[in-house]
Design a protein around this motif. Structure first.
Motif, mmCIF file in Angstrom:
data_model
loop_
_atom_site.group_PDB
_atom_site.id
_atom_site.type_symbol
_atom_site.label_atom_id
_atom_site.label_comp_id
_atom_site.label_asym_id
_atom_site.label_seq_id
_atom_site.Cartn_x
_atom_site.Cartn_y
_atom_site.Cartn_z
ATOM 1 N N LEU A 568 2.021 4.127 15.781
ATOM 2 C CA LEU A 568 1.436 4.239 17.114
ATOM 3 C C LEU A 568 2.300 5.029 18.075
ATOM 4 N N ASP A 569 3.628 4.985 17.885
ATOM 5 C CA ASP A 569 4.495 5.799 18.736
ATOM 6 C C ASP A 569 4.992 7.036 18.008
ATOM 7 N N SER A 570 4.346 7.337 16.850
ATOM 8 C CA SER A 570 4.669 8.533 16.056
ATOM 9 C C SER A 570 6.147 8.605 15.680
ATOM 10 N N ASN A 571 6.758 7.441 15.503
ATOM 11 C CA ASN A 571 8.174 7.374 15.135
ATOM 12 C C ASN A 571 8.278 7.107 13.632
ATOM 13 N N PHE A 572 8.647 8.133 12.880
ATOM 14 C CA PHE A 572 8.708 8.007 11.425
ATOM 15 C C PHE A 572 9.785 7.029 10.974
ATOM 16 N N ASP A 573 10.773 6.777 11.807
ATOM 17 C CA ASP A 573 11.835 5.837 11.437
ATOM 18 C C ASP A 573 11.276 4.445 11.146
ATOM 19 N N ALA A 574 10.104 4.124 11.703
ATOM 20 C CA ALA A 574 9.497 2.806 11.475
ATOM 21 C C ALA A 574 9.123 2.595 10.013
ATOM 22 N N MET A 575 9.061 3.673 9.227
ATOM 23 C CA MET A 575 8.719 3.543 7.815
ATOM 24 C C MET A 575 9.726 2.669 7.075
ATOM 25 N N ALA A 576 10.971 2.698 7.493
ATOM 26 C CA ALA A 576 11.982 1.849 6.851
ATOM 27 C C ALA A 576 11.646 0.378 7.066
ATOM 28 N N HIS A 577 11.116 0.041 8.234
ATOM 29 C CA HIS A 577 10.728 -1.343 8.507
ATOM 30 C C HIS A 577 9.524 -1.741 7.656
ATOM 31 N N VAL A 578 8.586 -0.811 7.469
ATOM 32 C CA VAL A 578 7.421 -1.102 6.628
ATOM 33 C C VAL A 578 7.873 -1.363 5.192
ATOM 34 N N LEU A 579 8.764 -0.517 4.715
ATOM 35 C CA LEU A 579 9.298 -0.676 3.354
ATOM 36 C C LEU A 579 9.951 -2.049 3.202
ATOM 37 N N ASN A 580 10.772 -2.425 4.163
ATOM 38 C CA ASN A 580 11.487 -3.696 4.076
ATOM 39 C C ASN A 580 10.549 -4.895 4.186
ATOM 40 N N GLU A 581 9.523 -4.788 5.027
ATOM 41 C CA GLU A 581 8.567 -5.888 5.139
ATOM 42 C C GLU A 581 7.839 -6.107 3.815
ATOM 43 N N GLY A 582 7.444 -5.015 3.169
ATOM 44 C CA GLY A 582 6.783 -5.134 1.874
ATOM 45 C C GLY A 582 7.694 -5.751 0.836
ATOM 46 N N ARG A 583 8.938 -5.331 0.816
ATOM 47 C CA ARG A 583 9.887 -5.889 -0.141
ATOM 48 C C ARG A 583 10.131 -7.375 0.126
ATOM 49 N N ARG A 584 10.207 -7.730 1.405
ATOM 50 C CA ARG A 584 10.431 -9.131 1.745
ATOM 51 C C ARG A 584 9.295 -9.995 1.206
ATOM 52 N N VAL A 585 8.059 -9.547 1.410
ATOM 53 C CA VAL A 585 6.908 -10.322 0.944
ATOM 54 C C VAL A 585 6.921 -10.454 -0.575
ATOM 55 N N ILE A 586 7.092 -9.327 -1.272
ATOM 56 C CA ILE A 586 7.029 -9.353 -2.734
ATOM 57 C C ILE A 586 8.152 -10.201 -3.316
ATOM 58 N N ASN A 587 9.374 -9.954 -2.881
ATOM 59 C CA ASN A 587 10.513 -10.699 -3.429
ATOM 60 C C ASN A 587 10.399 -12.197 -3.167
ATOM 61 N N ASN A 588 9.994 -12.555 -1.954
ATOM 62 C CA ASN A 588 9.918 -13.976 -1.624
ATOM 63 C C ASN A 588 8.768 -14.674 -2.340
ATOM 64 N N ILE A 589 7.610 -14.011 -2.428
ATOM 65 C CA ILE A 589 6.484 -14.639 -3.115
ATOM 66 C C ILE A 589 6.774 -14.764 -4.611
ATOM 67 N N GLU A 590 7.478 -13.776 -5.182
ATOM 68 C CA GLU A 590 7.881 -13.903 -6.583
ATOM 69 C C GLU A 590 8.740 -15.140 -6.792
ATOM 70 N N GLN A 591 9.587 -15.435 -5.815
ATOM 71 C CA GLN A 591 10.450 -16.612 -5.929
ATOM 72 C C GLN A 591 9.656 -17.903 -5.787
ATOM 73 N N VAL A 592 8.904 -18.022 -4.702
ATOM 74 C CA VAL A 592 8.262 -19.310 -4.426
ATOM 75 C C VAL A 592 7.055 -19.560 -5.320
ATOM 76 N N ALA A 593 6.461 -18.519 -5.901
ATOM 77 C CA ALA A 593 5.324 -18.727 -6.810
ATOM 78 C C ALA A 593 5.724 -19.629 -7.964
ATOM 79 N N ALA A 594 6.973 -19.526 -8.392
ATOM 80 C CA ALA A 594 7.450 -20.364 -9.496
ATOM 81 C C ALA A 594 7.363 -21.841 -9.136
ATOM 82 N N LEU A 595 7.621 -22.187 -7.874
ATOM 83 C CA LEU A 595 7.568 -23.587 -7.465
ATOM 84 C C LEU A 595 6.157 -24.155 -7.632
#
Length: 780
Positions: A568-595
């Motif tokens: 929305l602010d045309s700031n490409f640097d935000a892509m790093a945050h998108v990448l990290n948010e996706g990784r956070r979701v995948i890594n954490n769900i992989e962990q807790v799914a086992a429970l």
């Protein structure tokens, strides 16, 4: 026959109100989220909720109302899912409204800015390059209008539109501008079907949700027959109806991975809201996960490497023309074209405003032609564009001069003149007047951003319509690896080997819109997950083809309508945050799914085993509630939101089973051992069920400790608090949960050694699973 509305006046306020009253108002863009009714229905009317309801009704017949507590948990999970998704819908709809591009309409003799949903039939709209046609219209006045109707016809080639030509909603303006009169709105228009046609062609899927849903689909075929068989066996062998119902209910409840799908959806939704606060509009939740898996990032130079701003650095006339003549002709051409792209803005800022020559016609810029021009009444036609597209033949000296400046990272255009009137095709005879040099500004944080992606093993590729040498120089300044490997795609014919091209080159210049799409497709065919960024009409096909499309809000409406993310602010640097948010979701769900799957696996196995044992099922429904809450529900919610930005390695099922299988196997072994020993020591059902709860919780906490490592202060506090609550449950709430006191030395001699051995045994089984399964079979 439609009445022609005066172009200067447009509709009056009374005429607009009359059309609204008669239902001739346009339909707003389709919502990017599900409706409230759909959210309520999909969260409530589920198979597992139906099973829970049936089990609850059966338990009521036993009179053991405490065992209905699981219905409260199921209801609470459903409510959380509904509330969270409604919150997400509200936030995303707000962001979508902010991202929606306004439209210019002529009403009451004035130009007004309105949103798409406020258009009425017969409105006079002003459309220009980059706009998406919001409603079916007819061209009333045009200045070189060209339209991309690929979403309607599949034909990517721009189509020239003249006065009285039809425009269909969903098509894009790729060149020129026009005044158009709306001919159809609402359900009579193509807009409802085609406003997001490009998005409908590319349905993103979530690997996480797909895997979890496959597990649930398998369980669907297991739960009902296994539950029926267990009930028949228990009632047939022991003849106690209430015990048979409670045991069957406990087994069935345990098989349901309640909350796992909810947790995944909530985690993605929270990420979308987090990114929204960072000015990133997430148009589809699975896109967050898709970007986390990206290993090739294709960039359009403008707005990502460069800021999008240009400055004119110099003019180089060609004899016999002087710099003054070149500047005057260029100024007349640029000011007459009056385009709104960055190149035109840079030239207009640098050139003087002169008394205009008499215009005959204009040919606006087209990304397919790579040039624009004006035909004047007395001076002839002047053309601005890329030298290799405008000039039929360059001398060796001219080629060398252009190469020198492009090697410096300058964008080189030329000005040429012809006596012929301009058409879509260049005139045969063209006079070369001189070169125009422009320079791009590198974004201040570009080097840092690209260095970060390089450290994350994400290959950067630049796909641009500009001169490849210019793009390569800019890429080198931005620190993009292998920037010296560039190619001019204008030299590649229809039979180009794109598989070879993507192996040999990093920088692709002079790329046509169709070639951009073909390059993305080639990377995908090579097994890569590809993200594409863009801000122009020429990026639409590539954004639609990519696994993950990212558009800049400052760009045209066309790429924003097909992208998965809008910055929305045309700031490409935000892509790093998108990448990290996706990784956070995948890594954490992989962990807790086992429970969640620990409980599912041991419940399925125990349900099958106790069909053949002449003993009651080891748990009552009420006894599963503290196990599910303290070892699964509460910790999984907190762990799913924790920061975890490690690279995605894949093998989701292998990682889940690495924890779930050994824990479930150990729980089954412990429970069978307790029941076998209980038969020898003549322990009653209350004693064996209490031991089963204690040992199941102990092993589950062993698994929780394993997936929570490495520990920090808040993780230690979380796990420590849950273990304390579990221990205190026995003396403080044992009677409520149908548990007896553990202060019994005969029982302690059984459970203390098993508790002490639980973590070493669990870790040993993990090592066996890792050796025999993960390393050798590589389950996915």
């Amino acid at each position: 026959m439609q009445t022609k509305i005066d172009l200067k006046t447009g509709l009056t306020t009374a005429e607009v109100e009359q059309r609204i009253a008669t239902g001739q108002k346009n339909t707003p863009p389709p919502s990017l989220t599900r409706s409230t009714q759909q959210i309520l229905r999909d969260n409530t009317l589920t198979l597992f909720n139906l099973i829970n309801l049936i089990l609850g009704m059966l338990i009521v017949t036993t009179g053991s109302y405490r065992n209905l507590l699981f219905l409260g948990v199921a209801t609470f999970n459903t409510i959380i899912g509904i509330v969270q998704e409604l919150r997400e819908k509200h936030k995303i709809d707000q962001l979508s409204l902010l991202a929606e591009s306004p439209l210019t309409v002529i009403r009451q003799q004035q130009r007004q800015v309105i949103v798409q949903g406020d258009i009425v039939r017969d409105d006079i709209l002003f459309l220009s390059r980059g706009d998406q046609v919001p409603a079916d219209s007819r061209v009333r006045q045009t200045d070189g209008l060209e339209v991309d109707e690929s979403q309607l016809t599949g034909e990517a080639k721009p189509i020239n539109k003249t006065v009285d030509s039809k425009l269909l909603s969903g098509s894009f303006i790729v060149s020129g501008q026009a005044l158009v009169q709306v001919t159809a709105v609402g359900q009579q228009s193509f807009v409802a079907k085609l406003a997001h046609a490009a998005k409908q062609e590319k349905k993103l899927t979530s690997v996480l949700l797909d895997t979890i849903n496959r597990i649930i689909k398998v369980l669907t075929f297991i739960i009902v027959p296994l539950g029926v068989a267990l009930f028949i066996s228990a009632y047939w062998q022991r003849g106690h109806l209430n015990h048979a119902i409670l045991g069957t209910a406990a087994a069935t409840i345990g098989m349901i991975p309640e909350g796992l799908v909810l947790l995944t959806s909530v985690a993605l939704a929270v990420s979308a809201l987090t990114l929204g606060r960072r000015q990133v509009l997430v148009r589809t939740l699975p896109a967050i996960e898709a970007l986390a898996r990206v290993d090739v990032l294709c960039l359009d130079k403008t707005g990502t490497i460069t800021s999008g701003a240009l400055t004119m650095s110099d003019l180089l006339p060609v004899a016999p023309y002087t710099k003054t003549q070149l500047e005057q002709a260029l100024a007349q051409t640029v000011n007459t074209l009056n385009e709104d792209n960055p190149t035109a803005a840079a030239l207009q800022a640098a050139l003087p405003q002169l008394a205009t020559w008499q215009k005959v016609q204009t040919m606006p810029f087209s990304s397919a032609r790579k040039w624009s021009g004006v035909t004047f009444a007395e001076q002839g036609s002047f053309i601005i564009g890329a030298p290799e597209y405008v000039l039929h033949q360059l001398t060796p000296a001219q080629q060398e001069l252009i190469a020198q400046h492009t090697a410096k990272g300058e964008r080189v255009l030329c000005l040429a003149r012809s006596q012929a009137r301009l058409t879509a095709d260049l005139p045969a005879k063209i006079e070369f007047w001189g070169l125009i040099l422009l320079r791009d500004e590198i974004r201040p944080t570009a080097v840092k951003t690209f260095n970060y992606f390089a450290t994350q093993d994400i290959a950067i590729k630049v796909i641009s319509g500009d001169n490849p040498a210019t793009v390569a120089n800019i890429a080198q300044r931005a620190g993009i690896a292998d920037s010296t490997h560039f190619i001019d795609m204008h030299t590649q014919g229809e039979t180009a080997d794109f598989d070879q091209l993507i192996r040999d080159y990093t920088i692709f210049g002079r790329v046509s819109p169709t070639q951009k799409q073909q390059l993305i497709r080639a990377y995908q065919a090579a097994g890569h997950t590809v993200a594409m960024t863009g801000d122009g009409v020429n990026d639409v096909l590539a954004l639609r083809q990519a696994d993950c499309g990212v558009a800049l809000a400052s760009g045209s409406e066309a790429p924003k309508s097909v992208a998965d993310f809008v910055l929305l602010d045309s700031n490409f640097d935000a892509m790093a945050h998108v990448l990290n948010e996706g990784r956070r979701v995948i890594n954490n769900i992989e962990q807790v799914a086992a429970l969640y799957l620990i409980k599912t696996i041991y419940s399925v196995v125990l349900g099958f085993v106790f069909i053949f044992l002449n003993q009651d099922y080891p748990f009552a429904p009420i006894q599963l509630t503290p196990i599910a809450a303290l070892t699964v529900g509460i910790p999984s919610f907190f762990l799913a939101m924790a920061p975890n930005y490690q690279r995605i390695t894949g093998y989701f099922m292998a990682k889940v089973m690495h924890t779930a299988v050994p824990a479930a196997a150990l729980i089954v072994s412990y429970i069978l051992f307790v029941h076998l020993l209980g038969g020898q020591l003549q322990l009653d059902h209350a004693q064996t069920s209490t031991l089963s709860v204690l040992l199941t919780g102990t092993v589950s906490f062993s698994a929780l400790i394993s997936i929570t490592r490495p520990f920090n202060r808040w993780k230690s506090l979380l796990v420590g608090s849950l273990i304390t609550a579990f221990i205190l449950m026995f003396p403080l709430a044992g009677q409520f949960f149908s548990l007896i006191s553990l202060f019994n030395w005969s029982l302690a001699l059984i459970y203390l050694p098993l508790i002490c051995a639980s973590y070493p045994l669990f870790r040993g089984l993990q090592s066996l699973i890792e050796y025999f399964v993960i390393q050798r079979i590589h389950w996915r």
